[in-house]
Design an enzyme around this catalytic site. Structure first.
Site, PDB file in Angstrom:
ATOM      1  CB  ILE A 169      -0.270   6.167   5.458  1.00  0.00           C
ATOM      2  CG1 ILE A 169      -1.839   7.522   6.157  1.00  0.00           C
ATOM      3  CG2 ILE A 169       0.592   6.510   6.798  1.00  0.00           C
ATOM      4  CD1 ILE A 169      -2.330   6.154   7.268  1.00  0.00           C
ATOM      5  N   GLY A 182       0.713  -0.969   0.229  1.00  0.00           N
ATOM      6  CA  GLY A 182      -0.505   0.136  -0.022  1.00  0.00           C
ATOM      7  C   GLY A 182       0.906   0.851  -0.289  1.00  0.00           C
ATOM      8  N   GLY A 183       1.633   1.382  -0.615  1.00  0.00           N
ATOM      9  CA  GLY A 183       3.155   2.732  -0.475  1.00  0.00           C
ATOM     10  C   GLY A 183       3.194   3.406  -1.410  1.00  0.00           C
ATOM     11  CB  ALA A 184       1.257   3.443  -5.076  1.00  0.00           C
ATOM     12  N   GLY A 185      -0.339   4.562  -1.538  1.00  0.00           N
ATOM     13  CA  GLY A 185      -1.628   5.939  -0.868  1.00  0.00           C
ATOM     14  C   GLY A 185      -0.672   6.346  -0.415  1.00  0.00           C
ATOM     15  CE  LYS A 212      -6.601  -1.443   9.455  1.00  0.00           C
ATOM     16  NZ  LYS A 212      -5.536  -1.320   8.509  1.00  0.00           N
ATOM     17  CE1 TYR A 241      -9.936   1.003   6.941  1.00  0.00           C
ATOM     18  CE2 TYR A 241     -11.019   2.487   8.651  1.00  0.00           C
ATOM     19  CZ  TYR A 241     -10.240   1.917   8.007  1.00  0.00           C
ATOM     20  OH  TYR A 241      -9.215   2.543   8.012  1.00  0.00           O
ATOM     21  CB  THR A 259      -7.333   2.178  12.607  1.00  0.00           C
ATOM     22  OG1 THR A 259      -8.521   3.644  12.415  1.00  0.00           O
ATOM     23  CG2 THR A 259      -8.488   1.245  12.086  1.00  0.00           C
ATOM     24  CG  ASP A 260      -8.279   6.543  16.292  1.00  0.00           C
ATOM     25  OD1 ASP A 260      -9.125   5.537  15.466  1.00  0.00           O
ATOM     26  OD2 ASP A 260      -8.813   7.281  16.758  1.00  0.00           O
ATOM     27  CD  GLU A 261     -12.456   4.468  11.858  1.00  0.00           C
ATOM     28  OE1 GLU A 261     -13.802   3.963  11.087  1.00  0.00           O
ATOM     29  OE2 GLU A 261     -12.812   5.532  11.145  1.00  0.00           O
TER      30      GLU A 261
HETATM   31  P1  NAD Z   1      -5.190   5.132   1.383  1.00  0.00           P
HETATM   32  O1  NAD Z   1      -6.459   4.591   0.532  1.00  0.00           O
HETATM   33  O2  NAD Z   1      -4.555   6.128   0.968  1.00  0.00           O
HETATM   34  O3  NAD Z   1      -3.703   4.003   0.267  1.00  0.00           O
HETATM   35  C1  NAD Z   1      -4.229   2.634   0.382  1.00  0.00           C
HETATM   36  C2  NAD Z   1      -3.995   1.576  -0.160  1.00  0.00           C
HETATM   37  O4  NAD Z   1      -3.739   0.889  -0.463  1.00  0.00           O
HETATM   38  C3  NAD Z   1      -3.342   3.037  -1.739  1.00  0.00           C
HETATM   39  O5  NAD Z   1      -2.408   2.891  -2.384  1.00  0.00           O
HETATM   40  C4  NAD Z   1      -4.132   1.143  -2.864  1.00  0.00           C
HETATM   41  O6  NAD Z   1      -3.956   1.599  -3.900  1.00  0.00           O
HETATM   42  C5  NAD Z   1      -3.734  -0.182  -1.631  1.00  0.00           C
HETATM   43  N1  NAD Z   1      -5.029  -1.228  -2.262  1.00  0.00           N
HETATM   44  C6  NAD Z   1      -5.542  -1.012  -1.629  1.00  0.00           C
HETATM   45  N2  NAD Z   1      -5.274  -2.867  -1.372  1.00  0.00           N
HETATM   46  C7  NAD Z   1      -4.932  -3.458  -2.078  1.00  0.00           C
HETATM   47  C8  NAD Z   1      -4.914  -4.330  -2.068  1.00  0.00           C
HETATM   48  N3  NAD Z   1      -5.339  -5.730  -2.690  1.00  0.00           N
HETATM   49  N4  NAD Z   1      -3.287  -4.759  -2.606  1.00  0.00           N
HETATM   50  C9  NAD Z   1      -2.257  -4.047  -2.726  1.00  0.00           C
HETATM   51  N5  NAD Z   1      -2.252  -2.810  -2.334  1.00  0.00           N
HETATM   52  C10 NAD Z   1      -3.881  -2.369  -1.848  1.00  0.00           C
HETATM   53  O7  NAD Z   1      -5.306   4.658   2.714  1.00  0.00           O
HETATM   54  P2  NAD Z   1      -4.359   5.972   3.648  1.00  0.00           P
HETATM   55  O8  NAD Z   1      -5.128   6.251   4.601  1.00  0.00           O
HETATM   56  O9  NAD Z   1      -2.815   5.372   3.498  1.00  0.00           O
HETATM   57  O10 NAD Z   1      -4.340   4.604   4.752  1.00  0.00           O
HETATM   58  C11 NAD Z   1      -3.169   3.282   4.946  1.00  0.00           C
HETATM   59  C12 NAD Z   1      -3.419   1.961   6.512  1.00  0.00           C
HETATM   60  O11 NAD Z   1      -2.742   3.216   7.417  1.00  0.00           O
HETATM   61  C13 NAD Z   1      -4.875   1.908   6.186  1.00  0.00           C
HETATM   62  O12 NAD Z   1      -4.347  -0.026   6.319  1.00  0.00           O
HETATM   63  C14 NAD Z   1      -5.238   2.062   6.478  1.00  0.00           C
HETATM   64  O13 NAD Z   1      -6.893   1.671   8.056  1.00  0.00           O
HETATM   65  C15 NAD Z   1      -4.645   2.379   7.772  1.00  0.00           C
HETATM   66  N6  NAD Z   1      -5.372   3.732   8.780  1.00  0.00           N
HETATM   67  C16 NAD Z   1      -5.148   4.755   8.295  1.00  0.00           C
HETATM   68  C17 NAD Z   1      -5.316   6.213   9.018  1.00  0.00           C
HETATM   69  C18 NAD Z   1      -5.588   7.844   7.901  1.00  0.00           C
HETATM   70  O14 NAD Z   1      -6.495   8.556   9.374  1.00  0.00           O
HETATM   71  N7  NAD Z   1      -5.971   7.957   6.960  1.00  0.00           N
HETATM   72  C19 NAD Z   1      -6.014   6.629  10.075  1.00  0.00           C
HETATM   73  C20 NAD Z   1      -4.848   5.636  11.442  1.00  0.00           C
HETATM   74  C21 NAD Z   1      -5.182   3.852   9.941  1.00  0.00           C
HETATM   75  O1  TDX Z   2     -17.980  14.534   3.361  1.00  0.00           O
HETATM   76  C1  TDX Z   2     -17.882  14.372   4.469  1.00  0.00           C
HETATM   77  N1  TDX Z   2     -18.424  15.078   6.280  1.00  0.00           N
HETATM   78  C2  TDX Z   2     -18.055  15.002   7.491  1.00  0.00           C
HETATM   79  O2  TDX Z   2     -19.001  15.233   8.062  1.00  0.00           O
HETATM   80  C3  TDX Z   2     -16.516  13.155   4.824  1.00  0.00           C
HETATM   81  C4  TDX Z   2     -15.526  12.544   3.843  1.00  0.00           C
HETATM   82  C5  TDX Z   2     -16.545  13.490   6.618  1.00  0.00           C
HETATM   83  N2  TDX Z   2     -17.467  13.544   7.313  1.00  0.00           N
HETATM   84  C6  TDX Z   2     -17.121  13.615   8.966  1.00  0.00           C
HETATM   85  C7  TDX Z   2     -17.198  11.916   9.009  1.00  0.00           C
HETATM   86  C8  TDX Z   2     -16.210  11.753   9.871  1.00  0.00           C
HETATM   87  O3  TDX Z   2     -16.504  11.698  11.374  1.00  0.00           O
HETATM   88  O4  TDX Z   2     -15.628  13.759   9.227  1.00  0.00           O
HETATM   89  C9  TDX Z   2     -15.499  12.891  10.193  1.00  0.00           C
HETATM   90  C10 TDX Z   2     -13.567  12.011   9.506  1.00  0.00           C
HETATM   91  O5  TDX Z   2     -14.248  11.352   8.592  1.00  0.00           O
HETATM   92  P1  TDX Z   2     -12.623  10.088   7.529  1.00  0.00           P
HETATM   93  O6  TDX Z   2     -12.054  11.400   6.819  1.00  0.00           O
HETATM   94  O7  TDX Z   2     -14.209  10.106   6.258  1.00  0.00           O
HETATM   95  O8  TDX Z   2     -12.622   9.950   8.330  1.00  0.00           O
HETATM   96  P2  TDX Z   2     -13.521   8.476   9.675  1.00  0.00           P
HETATM   97  O9  TDX Z   2     -14.192   8.208   9.279  1.00  0.00           O
HETATM   98  O10 TDX Z   2     -12.734   9.290  10.676  1.00  0.00           O
HETATM   99  O11 TDX Z   2     -12.218   7.526   8.921  1.00  0.00           O
HETATM  100  C11 TDX Z   2     -10.861   8.153   8.957  1.00  0.00           C
HETATM  101  O12 TDX Z   2      -9.766   7.999  10.236  1.00  0.00           O
HETATM  102  C12 TDX Z   2      -8.871   6.356  10.663  1.00  0.00           C
HETATM  103  C13 TDX Z   2      -9.985   7.485   7.911  1.00  0.00           C
HETATM  104  O13 TDX Z   2     -10.099   6.962   6.418  1.00  0.00           O
HETATM  105  C14 TDX Z   2      -9.191   5.433   8.834  1.00  0.00           C
HETATM  106  O14 TDX Z   2      -9.013   4.920   7.019  1.00  0.00           O
HETATM  107  C15 TDX Z   2      -8.759   5.735   9.202  1.00  0.00           C
HETATM  108  O15 TDX Z   2      -8.392   4.433  10.126  1.00  0.00           O
END
Ligand code: NAD
Ligand code: TDX
Length: 339
Positions: free
Chosen positions: A15, A10-13, A157, A153, A128-130
């Site tokens: 985080i 998932g290195g192209a996403g 996780k 989701y 994730t904390d979720e």
């Molecule tokens: P993102 O959606 O931006 O990126 C996910 C990446 O995974 C993408 O590059 C996608 O192409 C790749 N991917 C998806 N399915 C795949 C598969 N089957 N095989 C290989 N690659 C695949 O997500 P992010 O926000 O960068 O999150 C990264 C990790 O951190 C996730 O595990 C997420 O649950 C966790 N996380 C995210 C947050 C947040 O706030 N974004 C917070 C806590 C934990």
């Molecule tokens: O259009 C919107 N309007 C709105 O009010 C969107 C997209 C979100 N929200 C609210 C929902 C949540 O309370 O904002 C808050 C944050 O929403 P998201 O950005 O979708 O994040 P959340 O659902 O909290 O989940 C995120 O944090 C934990 C990440 O997407 C997850 O990948 C991570 O695990």
């Protein structure tokens, strides 16, 4: 010098690309294999800074593909794994959960099985904390808070976390898990709250706030998160879970108003819309374990870093214009009922 061969998925996403871009220049002792399926959220543009590195290799593929994963472990003599790959957006998991279970659960299983067969020395599952569910007005999630995920989701996780811990318990696989709160920073896909609101404000479009806007999230800059991931990868104790958070609780509406103020836009752009089904009310992280045991602490101040993030989106319009063309338009219409 002997190099550690690390499979980073998932290195192209969002985080994962920040992780590789920041960490690779400091680690010629790592050989990084980045396995990413390049879903709608994966973008090789995010990895421009490292694409010519000799100790870096990109592989387009699915973590749920057992043959491919096995082949990569053997080819690169992989002994270390950091699993960032996931379907990561709660709203999309509500629209359809199958791909969440395929990637987040089966994909994690495929990686764990390969790690076990090939004698991996560390496996970090990025969680994730979720997985802890939702808090009331008081209290914090600790590592011993029972898992109580509420969305497709977060349940996927949580399943992966439990399986990873079972692989440690049963087979002695050196698994560590990180559970981080909401991230923000550059390269975040604009389906998530902060980039969605920035881009809509820049386009003078309505800012869709779910419900009463008073749901609380605990925000951390992606670079603080990634420093913690690196530390847990290097020093975390096998079988342990580490919460990561920066103690920066904010109501959604407060964030939206900060973004509008910074961009000099009117609050008239705010539109309260139908709430997310099953919307978790509040997340807040107790990160004292990683602070006390591994010496990590958050270093990035929220207001300044939010400003810098907004500036990044202002300056990188061509990045997000490409990202929001095509598939994103269809998703946006389904989710919000308008273009
Ligand atoms: P993102 O959606 O931006 O990126 C996910 C990446 O995974 C993408 O590059 C996608 O192409 C790749 N991917 C998806 N399915 C795949 C598969 N089957 N095989 C290989 N690659 C695949 O997500 P992010 O926000 O960068 O999150 C990264 C990790 O951190 C996730 O595990 C997420 O649950 C966790 N996380 C995210 C947050 C947040 O706030 N974004 C917070 C806590 C934990
Ligand atoms: O259009 C919107 N309007 C709105 O009010 C969107 C997209 C979100 N929200 C609210 C929902 C949540 O309370 O904002 C808050 C944050 O929403 P998201 O950005 O979708 O994040 P959340 O659902 O909290 O989940 C995120 O944090 C934990 C990440 O997407 C997850 O990948 C991570 O695990």
């Amino acid at each position: 010098m002997s190099q550690k061969s690390i499979l980073i998925t998932g290195g192209a996403g969002f985080i994962g690309s920040n992780f590789i871009n920041n960490l690779l220049p400091q680690h010629d002792d790592w050989f990084v294999v980045n396995l990413d399926k390049l879903t709608y959220a994966g973008n090789l543009e995010n990895l421009k800074p490292v694409e010519s590195y000799k100790n870096y290799s990109f592989v387009k593929g699915d973590i749920a593909n057992r043959e491919l994963v096995d082949y990569l472990f053997a080819k690169y003599n992989i002994k270390y794994v950091i699993n960032f790959a996931a379907e990561s957006h709660v709203d999309r998991s509500i629209l359809g959960s199958e791909v969440f279970f395929r990637t987040n659960v089966i994909g994690a299983n495929v990686l764990l099985e390969a790690a076990r067969r090939h004698g991996a020395e560390k496996f970090l599952q990025v969680s994730t904390d979720e997985v802890y569910g939702s808090l009331g007005p008081e209290g914090l999630f600790t590592e011993s808070t029972p898992l109580s995920p509420n969305s497709p989701y977060s349940s996927s996780k949580a399943a992966a976390d439990m399986m990873a811990l079972a692989f440690h318990h049963t087979y002695g696989l050196p698994v560590v898990i990180t559970r981080c709160s909401n991230n923000y920073g550059p390269y975040q896909f604009p389906e998530k709250l902060i980039p969605l609101m920035i881009i809509n404000a820049l386009n003078n479009k309505k800012l869709p706030v779910y419900g009463d806007g008073l749901n609380v999230r605990d925000w951390i800059h992606v670079a603080d998160h990634n420093r913690a991931v690196e530390l847990v990868f290097e020093k975390g104790k096998p079988g342990e879970v580490y919460n990561i958070g920066a103690s920066r609780e904010m109501k959604n509406i407060e964030i939206v108003k900060l973004i509008l103020k910074k961009l000099n836009k009117s609050e008239d752009l705010i539109e309260y819309v139908k709430d997310r089904p099953g919307h978790d009310r509040r997340y807040a992280i107790d990160s004292s374990k990683i602070q006390n045991e591994l010496g990590w602490k958050p270093e990035i101040e929220f207001e300044t870093a939010l400003d810098n993030t907004i500036d990044w989106y202002v300056e990188n319009k061509s990045w997000w214009e490409r990202v929001i063309s095509g598939e994103y338009q269809k998703y946006y219409k389904t989710q919000y009922g308008s273009d």
